[in-house]
Scaffold this motif. Sequence first.
Motif, short mmCIF file in Angstrom:
data_model
loop_
_atom_site.label_atom_id
_atom_site.label_comp_id
_atom_site.label_asym_id
_atom_site.label_seq_id
_atom_site.Cartn_x
_atom_site.Cartn_y
_atom_site.Cartn_z
N SER A 292 0.83 -1.20 0.00
CA SER A 292 0.00 0.00 0.00
C SER A 292 0.87 1.25 0.00
O SER A 292 1.87 1.33 0.71
N ASN A 293 0.48 2.22 -0.81
CA ASN A 293 1.13 3.52 -0.88
C ASN A 293 2.53 3.48 -1.49
O ASN A 293 3.31 4.41 -1.29
N VAL A 294 2.85 2.43 -2.24
CA VAL A 294 4.17 2.35 -2.87
C VAL A 294 4.24 3.18 -4.15
O VAL A 294 5.33 3.48 -4.64
N GLY A 295 3.07 3.53 -4.68
CA GLY A 295 3.06 4.39 -5.86
C GLY A 295 2.60 3.73 -7.14
O GLY A 295 2.98 4.16 -8.24
N LYS A 296 1.76 2.69 -7.04
CA LYS A 296 1.31 2.00 -8.25
C LYS A 296 0.47 2.90 -9.15
O LYS A 296 0.66 2.95 -10.36
N SER A 297 -0.47 3.62 -8.53
CA SER A 297 -1.34 4.50 -9.33
C SER A 297 -0.54 5.60 -10.01
O SER A 297 -0.77 5.92 -11.18
N SER A 298 0.42 6.17 -9.29
CA SER A 298 1.26 7.23 -9.87
C SER A 298 2.08 6.69 -11.04
O SER A 298 2.26 7.36 -12.06
N LEU A 299 2.57 5.46 -10.90
CA LEU A 299 3.34 4.84 -11.98
C LEU A 299 2.47 4.61 -13.21
O LEU A 299 2.87 4.92 -14.34
N ILE A 300 1.27 4.09 -13.00
CA ILE A 300 0.37 3.83 -14.12
C ILE A 300 0.04 5.14 -14.84
O ILE A 300 0.07 5.22 -16.08
N ASN A 301 -0.24 6.18 -14.09
CA ASN A 301 -0.54 7.47 -14.70
C ASN A 301 0.65 8.02 -15.49
O ASN A 301 0.48 8.60 -16.56
N LYS A 302 1.84 7.82 -14.96
CA LYS A 302 3.05 8.33 -15.63
C LYS A 302 3.30 7.58 -16.93
O LYS A 302 3.63 8.18 -17.96
N ILE A 303 3.16 6.27 -16.90
CA ILE A 303 3.38 5.44 -18.10
C ILE A 303 2.45 5.88 -19.23
O ILE A 303 2.85 5.96 -20.39
N PHE A 304 1.20 6.18 -18.86
CA PHE A 304 0.20 6.51 -19.88
C PHE A 304 0.03 8.01 -20.07
O PHE A 304 -0.91 8.44 -20.76
N SER A 305 0.93 8.80 -19.46
CA SER A 305 0.90 10.26 -19.61
C SER A 305 -0.48 10.83 -19.29
O SER A 305 -1.01 11.70 -20.00
N ARG A 306 -1.07 10.32 -18.20
CA ARG A 306 -2.39 10.78 -17.78
C ARG A 306 -2.32 11.21 -16.31
O ARG A 306 -1.55 10.65 -15.53
N LYS A 307 -3.13 12.17 -15.94
CA LYS A 307 -3.10 12.65 -14.56
C LYS A 307 -3.99 11.82 -13.64
O LYS A 307 -3.74 11.73 -12.45
N SER A 308 -5.02 11.22 -14.19
CA SER A 308 -5.98 10.55 -13.31
C SER A 308 -6.59 9.29 -13.92
O SER A 308 -7.75 8.97 -13.66
N LEU A 309 -5.81 8.59 -14.76
CA LEU A 309 -6.29 7.30 -15.26
C LEU A 309 -6.50 6.36 -14.07
O LEU A 309 -7.52 5.71 -13.93
N ALA A 310 -5.47 6.30 -13.20
CA ALA A 310 -5.58 5.57 -11.94
C ALA A 310 -5.69 6.58 -10.82
O ALA A 310 -4.98 7.59 -10.80
N ARG A 311 -6.59 6.34 -9.88
CA ARG A 311 -6.79 7.28 -8.79
C ARG A 311 -5.63 7.22 -7.81
O ARG A 311 -5.30 6.15 -7.30
#
Length: 201
Positions: free
Chosen positions: A36-55
């Motif tokens: 938890s809180n390791v940064g999975k959502s931030s990584l997914i958003n970065k890979i796809f160049s999106r700000k909120s694809l993953a919450r």
Amino acid sequence: MLPGNWFDNADFYAAYGTFEQLPKPEKPEIVFVGRSNVGKSSLINKIFSRKSLARVSSEPGKTRTINFYNQGKIYFVDLPGYGYAKVSKSDKERWNKLISGYLSDPERDIAIVFSLIDMRHPPTADDITMINFLIDAELPFCIVLTKSDKLNKSERAARLEALKSEIPYFSQITIIPFSALTGEGTKEIREVIGEVVDEEA
């Protein structure tokens, strides 16, 4: 090699809260796991160049479902974070069943697993358990060391050296330092995904 705009076309597909809800596998799946809180959502958003694809949430344990993202002929799958103590026993048991059930399902076509570990700290017991599980299950995986921007040069070198003895089979595993803030590692992760997609095609 994937075209430059390939990563612009992923969309949220569905979320599932129990193993029984998971649909039958339809296509290859690229998976993200980590505490938890390791940064999975931030990584997914970065890979796809999106700000909120993953919450993204500052509250650990926020992702309580398996989230599927659709990109043409492949799914990206975000598993709930493990190891968060401040949840009920029933929630923890449901998460464990959901994660282990998904990863152990012989019908799923898991193309690769990205196992995320916070670079600032030694891997937790849960991190090591996950790595050993992936090795024993013979699932292809690589390790992403998140929050690399939080370390200075000497701290970073010390952590990389320590990880050689902290992670089993370290020398045989692809290791990618990553920062959602600076973008470090994004290109390398995309290249791994590109190789996997080409193989599946």
